[in-house]
Design a protein around this motif. Sequence first.
Motif, PDB file in Angstrom:
ATOM      1  N   LEU A 167      -1.752  -1.378  -7.484  1.00  0.00           N
ATOM      2  CA  LEU A 167      -1.639  -0.879  -5.824  1.00  0.00           C
ATOM      3  C   LEU A 167      -3.037  -1.301  -5.270  1.00  0.00           C
ATOM      4  CD1 LEU A 167      -0.944   1.560  -3.995  1.00  0.00           C
ATOM      5  CD2 LEU A 167      -2.617   2.940  -4.951  1.00  0.00           C
ATOM      6  N   ALA A 168      -3.958  -1.830  -5.849  1.00  0.00           N
ATOM      7  CA  ALA A 168      -5.243  -2.409  -5.332  1.00  0.00           C
ATOM      8  C   ALA A 168      -5.100  -3.847  -4.995  1.00  0.00           C
ATOM      9  CB  ALA A 168      -6.442  -2.531  -6.155  1.00  0.00           C
ATOM     10  N   PHE A 169      -4.030  -4.251  -5.329  1.00  0.00           N
ATOM     11  CA  PHE A 169      -3.444  -5.822  -5.096  1.00  0.00           C
ATOM     12  C   PHE A 169      -2.567  -5.604  -4.023  1.00  0.00           C
ATOM     13  CE2 PHE A 169       0.380  -8.427  -5.179  1.00  0.00           C
ATOM     14  CZ  PHE A 169      -0.252  -9.747  -5.011  1.00  0.00           C
ATOM     15  N   LEU A 170      -1.773  -4.744  -3.849  1.00  0.00           N
ATOM     16  CA  LEU A 170      -0.971  -4.459  -2.841  1.00  0.00           C
ATOM     17  C   LEU A 170      -1.638  -4.120  -1.392  1.00  0.00           C
ATOM     18  CD1 LEU A 170       1.991  -2.033  -4.479  1.00  0.00           C
ATOM     19  CD2 LEU A 170       2.328  -4.617  -3.782  1.00  0.00           C
ATOM     20  N   ASN A 171      -2.637  -3.301  -1.639  1.00  0.00           N
ATOM     21  CA  ASN A 171      -3.523  -3.131  -0.579  1.00  0.00           C
ATOM     22  C   ASN A 171      -4.074  -4.299   0.044  1.00  0.00           C
ATOM     23  OD1 ASN A 171      -4.902  -0.126  -2.026  1.00  0.00           O
ATOM     24  ND2 ASN A 171      -3.164  -0.254  -0.969  1.00  0.00           N
ATOM     25  N   THR A 172      -4.457  -5.169  -0.662  1.00  0.00           N
ATOM     26  CA  THR A 172      -4.690  -6.688   0.076  1.00  0.00           C
ATOM     27  C   THR A 172      -3.677  -7.389   0.569  1.00  0.00           C
ATOM     28  OG1 THR A 172      -4.381  -7.902  -2.095  1.00  0.00           O
ATOM     29  CG2 THR A 172      -6.447  -6.931  -1.847  1.00  0.00           C
ATOM     30  N   CYS A 173      -2.386  -6.953   0.142  1.00  0.00           N
ATOM     31  CA  CYS A 173      -1.400  -7.698   0.982  1.00  0.00           C
ATOM     32  C   CYS A 173      -0.849  -6.817   2.201  1.00  0.00           C
ATOM     33  CB  CYS A 173      -0.228  -7.752   0.071  1.00  0.00           C
ATOM     34  SG  CYS A 173      -0.243  -8.581  -1.549  1.00  0.00           S
ATOM     35  N   GLY A 174      -1.432  -5.788   2.483  1.00  0.00           N
ATOM     36  CA  GLY A 174      -1.182  -5.005   3.657  1.00  0.00           C
ATOM     37  C   GLY A 174      -0.640  -3.650   3.529  1.00  0.00           C
ATOM     38  N   TRP A 175      -0.094  -3.461   2.177  1.00  0.00           N
ATOM     39  CA  TRP A 175       0.404  -2.114   1.994  1.00  0.00           C
ATOM     40  C   TRP A 175      -0.642  -0.937   1.929  1.00  0.00           C
ATOM     41  CZ3 TRP A 175       5.587  -1.381   2.281  1.00  0.00           C
ATOM     42  CH2 TRP A 175       6.437  -2.434   2.132  1.00  0.00           C
ATOM     43  N   LYS A 176      -0.460  -0.072   2.774  1.00  0.00           N
ATOM     44  CA  LYS A 176      -1.236   1.263   2.730  1.00  0.00           C
ATOM     45  C   LYS A 176      -0.776   2.019   1.442  1.00  0.00           C
ATOM     46  CE  LYS A 176      -0.053   2.321   7.170  1.00  0.00           C
ATOM     47  NZ  LYS A 176      -0.096   3.318   8.369  1.00  0.00           N
ATOM     48  N   SER A 177      -1.875   2.541   0.772  1.00  0.00           N
ATOM     49  CA  SER A 177      -1.702   3.457  -0.378  1.00  0.00           C
ATOM     50  C   SER A 177      -0.016   4.394  -0.267  1.00  0.00           C
ATOM     51  CB  SER A 177      -2.825   4.056  -0.984  1.00  0.00           C
ATOM     52  OG  SER A 177      -3.740   3.211  -1.433  1.00  0.00           O
ATOM     53  N   THR A 178      -0.618   5.064   1.092  1.00  0.00           N
ATOM     54  CA  THR A 178       0.489   5.997   1.220  1.00  0.00           C
ATOM     55  C   THR A 178       1.997   5.589   1.574  1.00  0.00           C
ATOM     56  OG1 THR A 178      -0.166   5.752   3.690  1.00  0.00           O
ATOM     57  CG2 THR A 178      -0.935   7.707   2.280  1.00  0.00           C
ATOM     58  N   GLN A 179       1.934   4.124   1.436  1.00  0.00           N
ATOM     59  CA  GLN A 179       3.368   3.410   1.645  1.00  0.00           C
ATOM     60  C   GLN A 179       3.956   2.928  -0.002  1.00  0.00           C
ATOM     61  OE1 GLN A 179       1.932   0.620   4.676  1.00  0.00           O
ATOM     62  NE2 GLN A 179       4.154   0.629   5.138  1.00  0.00           N
ATOM     63  N   VAL A 180       3.038   3.360  -0.900  1.00  0.00           N
ATOM     64  CA  VAL A 180       3.586   2.704  -2.197  1.00  0.00           C
ATOM     65  C   VAL A 180       3.702   4.171  -3.148  1.00  0.00           C
ATOM     66  CG1 VAL A 180       3.019   1.580  -4.053  1.00  0.00           C
ATOM     67  CG2 VAL A 180       1.952   0.947  -2.116  1.00  0.00           C
ATOM     68  N   PHE A 181       4.898   4.449  -3.292  1.00  0.00           N
ATOM     69  CA  PHE A 181       5.464   5.605  -3.999  1.00  0.00           C
ATOM     70  C   PHE A 181       5.720   5.440  -5.534  1.00  0.00           C
ATOM     71  CE2 PHE A 181       7.740   9.650  -4.738  1.00  0.00           C
ATOM     72  CZ  PHE A 181       7.293  10.407  -3.878  1.00  0.00           C
ATOM     73  N   ASP A 182       4.517   6.218  -6.212  1.00  0.00           N
ATOM     74  CA  ASP A 182       4.749   6.038  -7.839  1.00  0.00           C
ATOM     75  C   ASP A 182       5.580   7.015  -8.224  1.00  0.00           C
ATOM     76  OD1 ASP A 182       4.256   5.834 -10.440  1.00  0.00           O
ATOM     77  OD2 ASP A 182       2.224   6.255 -10.211  1.00  0.00           O
ATOM     78  N   LEU A 183       6.994   6.452  -8.582  1.00  0.00           N
ATOM     79  CA  LEU A 183       7.935   7.357  -9.268  1.00  0.00           C
ATOM     80  C   LEU A 183       7.629   7.823 -10.597  1.00  0.00           C
ATOM     81  CD1 LEU A 183      11.035   5.179  -7.988  1.00  0.00           C
ATOM     82  CD2 LEU A 183      10.305   7.561  -7.039  1.00  0.00           C
ATOM     83  N   GLY A 184       6.856   7.136 -11.367  1.00  0.00           N
ATOM     84  CA  GLY A 184       6.793   7.747 -12.727  1.00  0.00           C
ATOM     85  C   GLY A 184       6.578   6.434 -13.869  1.00  0.00           C
ATOM     86  N   ASP A 185       7.170   6.761 -15.028  1.00  0.00           N
ATOM     87  CA  ASP A 185       7.452   5.791 -16.074  1.00  0.00           C
ATOM     88  C   ASP A 185       8.414   4.703 -15.851  1.00  0.00           C
ATOM     89  OD1 ASP A 185       9.789   7.082 -16.886  1.00  0.00           O
ATOM     90  OD2 ASP A 185       8.632   8.010 -18.342  1.00  0.00           O
ATOM     91  N   ILE A 186       8.682   3.779 -16.644  1.00  0.00           N
ATOM     92  CA  ILE A 186       9.431   2.741 -16.332  1.00  0.00           C
ATOM     93  C   ILE A 186      11.144   3.263 -16.244  1.00  0.00           C
ATOM     94  CG2 ILE A 186       9.738   2.232 -18.615  1.00  0.00           C
ATOM     95  CD1 ILE A 186       9.386  -0.411 -15.938  1.00  0.00           C
ATOM     96  N   LYS A 187      11.332   4.354 -16.818  1.00  0.00           N
ATOM     97  CA  LYS A 187      12.600   5.021 -16.760  1.00  0.00           C
ATOM     98  C   LYS A 187      13.196   5.151 -15.196  1.00  0.00           C
ATOM     99  CE  LYS A 187      13.392   7.292 -21.275  1.00  0.00           C
ATOM    100  NZ  LYS A 187      13.459   8.635 -21.793  1.00  0.00           N
ATOM    101  N   THR A 188      12.147   5.216 -14.597  1.00  0.00           N
ATOM    102  CA  THR A 188      12.538   5.697 -12.933  1.00  0.00           C
ATOM    103  C   THR A 188      12.835   4.334 -12.351  1.00  0.00           C
ATOM    104  OG1 THR A 188      10.070   5.474 -12.528  1.00  0.00           O
ATOM    105  CG2 THR A 188      10.904   7.620 -12.963  1.00  0.00           C
ATOM    106  N   ALA A 189      12.852   3.230 -13.215  1.00  0.00           N
ATOM    107  CA  ALA A 189      13.238   2.005 -12.561  1.00  0.00           C
ATOM    108  C   ALA A 189      14.935   2.408 -12.266  1.00  0.00           C
ATOM    109  CB  ALA A 189      13.019   0.898 -13.208  1.00  0.00           C
ATOM    110  N   ARG A 190      15.365   3.013 -13.205  1.00  0.00           N
ATOM    111  CA  ARG A 190      16.986   3.376 -13.020  1.00  0.00           C
ATOM    112  C   ARG A 190      17.398   3.650 -11.532  1.00  0.00           C
ATOM    113  NH1 ARG A 190      17.764   7.179 -18.260  1.00  0.00           N
ATOM    114  NH2 ARG A 190      16.702   5.776 -19.769  1.00  0.00           N
ATOM    115  N   GLY A 191      16.533   4.598 -11.064  1.00  0.00           N
ATOM    116  CA  GLY A 191      16.783   4.732  -9.562  1.00  0.00           C
ATOM    117  C   GLY A 191      16.646   3.999  -8.482  1.00  0.00           C
ATOM    118  N   THR A 192      15.351   3.162  -8.660  1.00  0.00           N
ATOM    119  CA  THR A 192      15.325   1.996  -7.711  1.00  0.00           C
ATOM    120  C   THR A 192      16.553   0.967  -8.018  1.00  0.00           C
ATOM    121  OG1 THR A 192      13.633   0.740  -8.942  1.00  0.00           O
ATOM    122  CG2 THR A 192      13.022   2.545  -7.237  1.00  0.00           C
TER     123      THR A 192
END
Length: 217
Positions: A167-192
Motif C-alpha cells: 500500500l505504501a508503494f502504491l501511494n508513491t504511484c499516486g493511489w490514495k489509500s482509500t482507493q485500495v480495497f483490501d479484500l482479505g486473504d489470497i482466497k479472495t483473489a477468486r473474486g477479482t
Amino acid sequence: MKISVLGTGMVGNAIGTRLLALGHEVMMGSRTATNEKAKAWVASAGNKASNGTYETAAAFADKFVINCGNGQHTLDILKQAGASNLKGKILIDIANPLDFSEGMPPFLSVCNKDSLGEQVQKLLPETKVIKSLNTLNCNFMLNPALLAGDHVIFMSGNDDAAKGEYLAFLNTCGWKSTQVFDLGDIKTARGTEMLLPVWLSIYQKLGTPNFNFGIVK
Ligand SMILES: NC(=O)c1ccc[n+]([C@@H]2O[C@H](COP(=O)([O-])OP(=O)(O)OC[C@H]3O[C@@H](n4cnc5c(N)ncnc54)[C@H](OP(=O)(O)O)[C@@H]3O)[C@@H](O)[C@H]2O)c1
C-alpha cells in the motif's frame, strides 16, 4: 528500489516504463535473456532498465517482483524464476487465468473454488503473494491519475505486513489509500479474477479499455 517485472507483453512494458519514471531500477524477465521485446524495451528505456531470464530478474529484486506473465503460463514462469529467488519477497500477481483456446470471449481456466492467485501462493509458500492490479488496464495500474474519480483497485494476500508495504508503494504511484480495497486473504483473489468476464463485457460495450471500477456506499 530494484524491482523485477516478469513478462514482456504490454503489461510488462507499461509497468516497467512507469516504474522507471518513478525512479526505480527495473529488470524485465522473460524465458530467454535475448528476448527481442525485452531488448527493445531496454534500448528505449534508459540506463536504469535491464533484462534477463525470469531467474535473473527474480534474483535482481530487492523486495517487489511483479508477475506480468501470461495467465496460462504463470506457474511455469514462476518455476523458472525459482522459489529461492522469490523467497521472502513480495510478489504482485497481475495475471488473469484467461483461456483464449476456444476463441472470444475467453473463459477462466480456474475459478469458483480456486484461483490462480492461490495456486501461485501454494507454489511459493515462502513468498508473500498479493493478487492485485488485475482488474484494470495496464496504463492505469501504477498511474491512477490518468482516470478521473476515486476508482479502485483490490488486493488479496495472506501477509498483512506485506500488504502494508505494498500500500505504501502504491501511494508513491499516486493511489490514495482509500482507493485500495483490501479484500482479505489470497482466497479472495477468486473474486477479482472472476471480475474479468465483467470487465471484458464492459470493454466490448464501451469500445475502450479506459475505465475502471468504483465502490459507492
Ligand atoms: N492487458 C492489460 O491491460 C491487462 C490488465 C489486467 C491483467 N492483465 C494480465 O496481465 C498479464 C500479461 O498480459 P500481456 O498482454 O502483457 O502479456 P501476455 O501476452 O498475456 O503474456 C506475455 C508473457 O507471457 C510469457 N509466456 C507466453 N507463453 C509462455 C510459455 N509457454 N511459457 C512461459 N512464459 C510464456 C511471455 O514470455 P516471453 O517473454 O519469454 O515471450 C511473455 O513474457 C496476463 O496474465 C493478463 O491477463 C492484463
